[in-house]
Design a protein around this motif. Structure first.
Motif, short mmCIF file in Angstrom:
data_model
loop_
_atom_site.label_atom_id
_atom_site.label_comp_id
_atom_site.label_asym_id
_atom_site.label_seq_id
_atom_site.Cartn_x
_atom_site.Cartn_y
_atom_site.Cartn_z
N GLY A 1 0.82 -1.20 0.00
CA GLY A 1 0.00 0.00 0.00
C GLY A 1 0.85 1.24 0.00
O GLY A 1 0.78 2.08 0.90
N THR B 1 -1.01 4.36 1.09
CA THR B 1 -2.35 4.38 0.51
C THR B 1 -2.97 2.99 0.63
O THR B 1 -2.43 2.12 1.31
CB THR B 1 -2.30 4.85 -0.95
N ASP B 2 -4.09 2.76 -0.06
CA ASP B 2 -4.71 1.44 -0.04
C ASP B 2 -3.80 0.42 -0.72
O ASP B 2 -3.02 0.78 -1.61
CB ASP B 2 -6.06 1.50 -0.77
N PRO B 3 -3.87 -0.86 -0.35
CA PRO B 3 -2.95 -1.86 -0.89
C PRO B 3 -3.14 -2.09 -2.39
O PRO B 3 -4.25 -2.07 -2.89
CB PRO B 3 -3.27 -3.12 -0.09
N PRO C 1 -2.11 -0.16 -5.13
CA PRO C 1 -2.71 0.99 -5.82
C PRO C 1 -2.51 0.93 -7.33
O PRO C 1 -1.40 0.76 -7.82
CB PRO C 1 -1.96 2.19 -5.23
N SER D 1 -7.70 0.42 -5.54
CA SER D 1 -6.96 -0.62 -4.83
C SER D 1 -7.28 -1.99 -5.43
O SER D 1 -8.43 -2.41 -5.45
CB SER D 1 -7.31 -0.61 -3.35
N ASP E 1 -8.27 -4.16 -2.07
CA ASP E 1 -9.47 -3.83 -1.31
C ASP E 1 -10.66 -3.42 -2.17
O ASP E 1 -11.75 -3.20 -1.64
CB ASP E 1 -9.17 -2.69 -0.33
N THR F 1 -11.35 -0.60 -3.68
CA THR F 1 -11.83 0.74 -3.36
C THR F 1 -11.26 1.72 -4.37
O THR F 1 -10.24 1.45 -5.01
CB THR F 1 -11.39 1.17 -1.95
N ASN G 1 -6.65 11.46 -4.18
CA ASN G 1 -5.77 12.22 -3.30
C ASN G 1 -5.58 13.60 -3.91
O ASN G 1 -5.02 13.72 -5.02
CB ASN G 1 -4.41 11.53 -3.15
N ARG H 1 -12.83 6.95 0.39
CA ARG H 1 -12.82 5.95 -0.67
C ARG H 1 -14.23 5.42 -0.92
O ARG H 1 -15.05 5.32 0.00
CB ARG H 1 -11.91 4.80 -0.29
N ALA I 1 -16.31 2.09 -2.09
CA ALA I 1 -16.14 0.64 -2.15
C ALA I 1 -16.84 0.08 -3.39
O ALA I 1 -17.99 0.40 -3.68
CB ALA I 1 -16.70 0.00 -0.90
N GLU J 1 -16.40 -6.32 -3.60
CA GLU J 1 -15.15 -6.78 -3.01
C GLU J 1 -14.52 -7.94 -3.77
O GLU J 1 -13.35 -8.27 -3.54
CB GLU J 1 -15.36 -7.17 -1.56
#
Length: 411
Positions: free
Chosen positions: A193, A214-216, A218, A238, A241, A243, A247, A260, A262, A265
């Protein structure tokens, strides 16, 4: 023999057409040393200079005296060491005969160790020439870092050097993030991330990297102004995740993450594009997302529908979830472009699991209609450029089986 078309997905020779073979699940794959009608391999249509899997494309025009050329990054086995991966950077242009074939102008590399997932270009030194950067993953079972290879004054002779980054770079973009007139480099981690920002400095090259958490996994879009303040923000999906978020850039290259959104998933975002899909003056986002899978060969199951997910921007960096468009087997990347010249931005998908490009036509910001463009199997990366000089951008397709083809577009 069967009725399968050139480039079709196959299980054995019986599913391919006359004089075709099923090689690596593709009918008449490039590299089989058989010239077949309609085949466009990396290089000329006679299968010259075929090397590996095309991972990314860029358009290069060194000056007004040169026609646009295609920069193609390909990954394959090292010519002299087939147990290890190597990458090559090829420069191609349409052949002089005008029959749609491609000629290799200057292969660079082919025996460079490692793999390259993405290429970027910009002006890193302030000179009026194009510079190139490549995210290079070293060979080895478990590499923990990678580097960015920088080539100045491409495709002519220029200086070159490497920048070490503290992650395995899966995405790479060049953009002026701090408003100093030089293009900086930002790389997103394959799994970690983290994002690595490298600011260009005149006479120095690049400052020491700055890491952004950041989110894993990216997956970055080309930086774009999502809040209308004139500087370039980061749009991030991500892969781990599922998401999506923005930024915001304060103008100096410092970034503030917003909330974020969603997605399903079970989706695995692979690439992101931005465009004003609904015509309200704000940039929107399209996320290209294959499905997570379970099972093994012959029993593979998708956990959800592979999709292109559209999110609408509010002009301040916020995103609202819109349509989720079923997009074949593996929508790994795509383009946002007005494919039918009606003034609305459509979505073209590279479906790596098929031999076609799904196209979602924009009708007032919605996407109710789909057409398909037939191409060679395994399209992975797409590029827009006017290669036939008619004033209309054409689609260039880079494929998993080593094919690079130009799909002409008409008004």
């Amino acid at each position: 023999m069967g009725e399968g078309t050139l480039g079709a997905i196959c299980l054995d020779d019986s599913q391919c057409g006359t004089d075709q073979r099923c090689r690596d699940s593709v009918c008449g794959q490039c590299g089989d040393n058989v010239v077949q009608p309609g085949e466009l391999c990396l290089g000329d249509s006679s299968e010259e200079s075929v090397f590996g899997e095309v991972s990314d494309l860029e358009s290069f025009q060194p000056s007004d005296d040169f026609p646009p050329r295609i920069g193609a990054v390909a990954n394959g086995d090292c010519p002299n060491d087939p147990d290890n991966p190597c990458w090559g950077l090829f420069l191609l242009e349409l052949d002089e005969e005008g029959n749609g074939g491609l000629e290799t102008m200057a292969p660079l590399g082919v025996d460079e160790p490692g793999t390259v997932p993405q290429i970027a270009q910009g002006s890193f030194d302030g000179e009026d020439t194009r510079d190139v950067a490549l995210a290079v993953i070293p060979p080895g079972d478990v590499p923990d870092i990678s580097f960015i290879a920088v080539l100045h004054n491409f495709p002519f002779e220029g200086s070159s050097f490497d920048i070490d980054v503290s992650l395995i770079a899966e995405t790479l973009h060049a953009a002026d993030l701090n408003g100093d007139g030089l293009d900086d480099l930002i790389a997103g981690g394959r799994v970690a991330g983290l994002m690595s920002v490298n600011f260009a400095e005149p006479g120095v090259g690049f400052a020491a990297e700055q890491l952004i958490v950041t989110d894993p996994g990216p997956r970055l879009a080309p930086p774009a102004d999502m809040d209308g303040d004139g500087d370039l923000d980061l749009i991030i999906a991500s892969a781990a995740d599922a998401t999506v978020g923005v930024n915001l850039n304060d103008g100096s290259g410092s970034f503030t993450p917003l909330g974020r959104v969603a997605l399903d998933e079970q989706l695995t975002p692979s690439a992101v594009e931005t465009a004003d899909f609904d015509g309200d003056g704000n940039l929107d986002v399209a996320v290209f997302a294959p499905s997570r899978t379970t099972g093994g060969p012959g029993n593979l199951m998708y956990l959800t529908t592979p999709s292109v997910v559209v999110l609408y921007g509010d002009g301040a960096g916020g995103l609202t979830l819109g349509a989720s468009l079923a997009a074949g087997e593996s929508p790994v990347s795509g383009l946002a472009t007005d494919i039918n010249n009606d003034g609305a931005i459509d979505i073209v998908v590279a479906d790596a699991g098929e031999d076609k490009l799904p196209v979602f036509l924009n009708r007032g910001g919605e996407f109710p209609d789909q057409i398909n463009i037939d191409v060679a199997a395994g399209p992975q990366t797409l590029l827009l450029e006017d290669f036939d000089g008619d004033g209309v951008d054409d689609i260039v397709v880079g494929n998993a089986n080593g094919v690079v083809a130009v799909v002409p577009t008409e008004n």
